[in-house]
Design a protein around this motif. Structure first.
Motif, PDB file in Angstrom:
ATOM      1  N   ARG A 203       0.835  -1.210   0.000  1.00 23.41           N
ATOM      2  CA  ARG A 203       0.000   0.000   0.000  1.00 23.41           C
ATOM      3  C   ARG A 203       0.866   1.255   0.000  1.00 23.41           C
ATOM      4  NH1 ARG A 203      -2.567  -4.105  -0.641  1.00 23.41           N
ATOM      5  NH2 ARG A 203      -4.517  -4.636   0.374  1.00 23.41           N
TER       6      ARG A 203
ATOM      7  N   TYR B 222       1.449   3.796  -2.061  1.00 21.37           N
ATOM      8  CA  TYR B 222       0.823   4.396  -3.231  1.00 21.37           C
ATOM      9  C   TYR B 222       1.753   5.339  -3.986  1.00 21.37           C
ATOM     10  CZ  TYR B 222      -3.353   2.725  -0.760  1.00 21.37           C
ATOM     11  OH  TYR B 222      -4.285   1.965  -0.103  1.00 21.37           O
TER      12      TYR B 222
ATOM     13  N   TYR C  48      -8.254   0.492  -1.998  1.00 18.64           N
ATOM     14  CA  TYR C  48      -7.840  -0.064  -0.711  1.00 18.64           C
ATOM     15  C   TYR C  48      -8.073   0.848   0.486  1.00 18.64           C
ATOM     16  CZ  TYR C  48      -5.204  -3.330  -3.669  1.00 18.64           C
ATOM     17  OH  TYR C  48      -4.836  -4.259  -4.604  1.00 18.64           O
TER      18      TYR C  48
END
Length: 186
Positions: free
Chosen positions: A58, A60, A94
């Motif tokens: 995660r 990003y 997410y």
């Protein structure tokens, strides 16, 4: 004469002509050119691996930075262009991870990577598989598909110019039902 006729017949069956045998062979690559080609392929393979790793972590910003400045991620009619839009795609998918996030719920595998390089551009084809944690902690394959990629050397670094994600099992429509159901359950 008989041997020439047999040779011509064999060449015709193989889809070759005598003219193609007489073509000038390409000059062999120099050691420097071969080394550059290997370095380019390794850099592109690293991007393909980092794509899965940054998505699973995660991270990003790192994920979006794998794309060229005007890079695109596409899946069916959904196209996200530019790093900010690609980063937002992950946030929408997410959510924002909590501080210290460690992903123990899923991971991506990428395989069957084929890369073709042409100067400062390249294409790649690969397969992907998403594994989820099952109800009893067992790994469960959730999504399998393929990627069709275009890469570009931007400011001396390889970047994804365009990635097209083709879900195979389940189909894109079936997968969106799964995603919506998981989002609703959170």
């Amino acid at each position: 004469m008989r041997d020439a006729i047999i040779a011509a017949g064999l060449l015709a069956m193989a889809g070759l002509s005598g003219a193609s045998l007489a073509e000038t062979p390409k000059a062999p690559l120099t050691v420097e050119q071969r080394l550059q080609r290997v370095e380019d392929e390794l850099a592109i393979r690293r991007i393909i691996v980092d794509y899965a790793a940054t998505q699973d972590a995660r991270d990003y910003a790192a994920y979006a930075n794998l794309f060229a400045t005007d890079g695109e991620w596409a899946n069916g009619k959904a196209v996200h262009k530019g790093r900010a839009a690609i980063r937002q795609l992950l946030i929408n998918l997410y959510g924002t991870p909590p501080a210290g996030f460690v992903n123990n719920e899923n991971y991506h595998l990428t395989s069957n990577i084929q890369i073709d390089i042409d100067g400062d551009r390249a294409t790649a084809h690969s397969r992907h598989l998403l594994i989820w944690r099952g109800p009893n902690g067992e790994p469960v394959p959730a999504l399998a598909g393929r990627y069709e990629d275009e890469f570009i050397r931007e400011n001396g670094e390889w970047k994804i110019r365009r990635r097209v994600d083709y879900p195979v099992m389940p189909t894109a429509e079936e997968w969106m039902k799964v995603v919506r159901a998981r989002q609703a359950a959170q």
